[in-house]
Design an enzyme around this catalytic site. Structure first.
Site, PDB file in Angstrom:
ATOM      1  N   ASP A  67     -11.565 -10.731  -2.236  1.00 40.21           N
ATOM      2  CA  ASP A  67     -12.030  -9.665  -3.128  1.00 40.21           C
ATOM      3  C   ASP A  67     -11.070  -9.406  -4.274  1.00 40.21           C
ATOM      4  O   ASP A  67     -11.367  -8.614  -5.169  1.00 40.21           O
ATOM      5  CB  ASP A  67     -12.299  -8.374  -2.342  1.00 40.21           C
ATOM      6  CG  ASP A  67     -11.129  -7.928  -1.487  1.00 40.21           C
ATOM      7  OD1 ASP A  67     -10.432  -8.786  -0.929  1.00 40.21           O
ATOM      8  OD2 ASP A  67     -10.920  -6.697  -1.365  1.00 40.21           O
ATOM      9  N   HIS A 141       1.316  -6.097   3.282  1.00 42.73           N
ATOM     10  CA  HIS A 141      -0.078  -6.302   3.658  1.00 42.73           C
ATOM     11  C   HIS A 141      -0.103  -7.377   4.751  1.00 42.73           C
ATOM     12  O   HIS A 141       0.950  -7.816   5.232  1.00 42.73           O
ATOM     13  CB  HIS A 141      -0.885  -6.712   2.426  1.00 42.73           C
ATOM     14  CG  HIS A 141      -2.366  -6.662   2.618  1.00 42.73           C
ATOM     15  ND1 HIS A 141      -3.005  -5.658   3.304  1.00 42.73           N
ATOM     16  CD2 HIS A 141      -3.359  -7.520   2.210  1.00 42.73           C
ATOM     17  CE1 HIS A 141      -4.302  -5.880   3.307  1.00 42.73           C
ATOM     18  NE2 HIS A 141      -4.539  -6.999   2.657  1.00 42.73           N
ATOM     19  N   ASP A 208      -3.683  -3.785  -1.990  1.00 42.52           N
ATOM     20  CA  ASP A 208      -3.674  -3.757  -0.529  1.00 42.52           C
ATOM     21  C   ASP A 208      -2.264  -3.696   0.064  1.00 42.52           C
ATOM     22  O   ASP A 208      -1.483  -4.648  -0.051  1.00 42.52           O
ATOM     23  CB  ASP A 208      -4.398  -4.981   0.011  1.00 42.52           C
ATOM     24  CG  ASP A 208      -5.849  -5.032  -0.439  1.00 42.52           C
ATOM     25  OD1 ASP A 208      -6.206  -4.322  -1.396  1.00 42.52           O
ATOM     26  OD2 ASP A 208      -6.631  -5.785   0.169  1.00 42.52           O
TER      27      ASP A 208
END
Length: 304
Positions: A67, A141, A208
């Site tokens: 994404d 992350h 993220d």
């Protein structure tokens, strides 16, 4: 139109929705363009937003989850189709170099763009120019990830009353700014006597990650902080498990770091009402909170 603005191309997280495309953010900064995390569909979103391939000078990828990067092939192909002549600089975690190569050459095309790759191996400055510097800072992350921070150097703001009092006028004002001092009568007037420090602007981009030192380092004193708020606090356990942030945590970062404009994005599709993100962040942060929507244009706040 502001010379410094964020053009929002997508605001979804793992799964796009009917109203939210995958990620994509273009920062316009005095004629320079930085495209962050182009997810799937970014090329089409650029068309909707009136963003040209020629507007992109730096391509900045935080990490290689889909994404945040599956729009790279379309963006690069568009650059080649539009015959972008200026060099474009690509920044991404070095550990994902093989993914970038797969994305760059995902299909056959007329490769005519000069795309200079700058894999990131550690924290530090990755770009420098008249605009200032762009730094990369490591985040935490599930795979290697970096955030980005643009820092404009401090300048000086002229004080008309002091210029008048000390007799500096006309062309001497420009000369004073260039040289640092000018003769007036029987003395020299120093720039520090007729001006004050004008703080340079700061922009931070945090995707993220869970809360970590890098988040606070990126956000410190930012005029605009663009930050993921994938979850609401009711799902804080999921946020910790998948190493993401909640809207409340994003608000806490903004409050602790003296942020002026907090832009929330990267929303999980599980929440139908985006107002809840604003409400949750505003409980801990009293400044400007923007819940980003696709195709928003958000001006960087005026200088302090």
């Amino acid at each position: 139109m502001s010379n410094r603005e964020l053009v929002v191309l997508g605001t979804a997280s793992q799964a796009p929705t009917r109203t939210r495309n995958h990620n994509g953010y273009l920062l316009r900064w005095d004629g320079m363009g930085l495209l962050f995390d182009p997810g799937e569909g970014t090329q089409r979103q650029m068309t909707f937003a009136g963003v040209s391939a020629n507007d992109v000078d730096h391509l900045c990828i935080t990490h290689f989850h889909g994404d945040h990067c599956l729009g790279v092939p379309g963006v690069i192909h568009r650059m080649s189709t539009d015959r972008v002549r200026a060099a474009v600089h690509a920044h991404y975690p070095a550990s994902g170099a093989k993914f970038f190569q797969h994305l760059r050459y995902a299909s056959a095309y007329d490769d005519s763009v000069q795309l200079d790759e700058h894999p990131i191996t550690r924290d530090g400055t990755i770009a420098r120019g008249r605009f200032g510097t762009v730094r990369a800072v490591r985040l935490e992350h599930r795979i290697e990830a970096f955030g980005y921070r643009l820092e404009e150097p401090d300048g000086r703001r002229m004080l008309p009353e002091e210029l008048s009092r000390l007799g500096v006028r006309g062309p001497d004002i420009g000369r004073l700014q260039r040289e640092g001092s000018v003769p007036v009568g029987d003395r020299r007037v120093e720039l520090s006597e007729v001006s004050e420090v004008r703080a340079g602007q700061r922009f931070a981009f945090v995707m993220d990650t869970r809360l970590c030192d890098g988040v606070f380092e990126l956000a410190a004193g930012a005029d605009m902080l663009v930050i993921e708020s994938t979850f609401l606090q009711q799902d804080a356990d999921l946020a910790e498990r998948y190493r993401h942030l909640t809207a409340a945590q994003a608000g806490r970062v903004a409050a602790d770091c003296g942020v002026r404009c907090l832009v929330l994005t990267h929303f999980s599709q599980r929440y139908p009402d985006p107002r809840r993100f604003r409400e949750e962040a505003a409980e801990v942060f009293g400044g400007q909170v923007v819940v980003a929507a696709d195709l928003d244009r958000i001006p960087v706040p005026p200088r302090r």
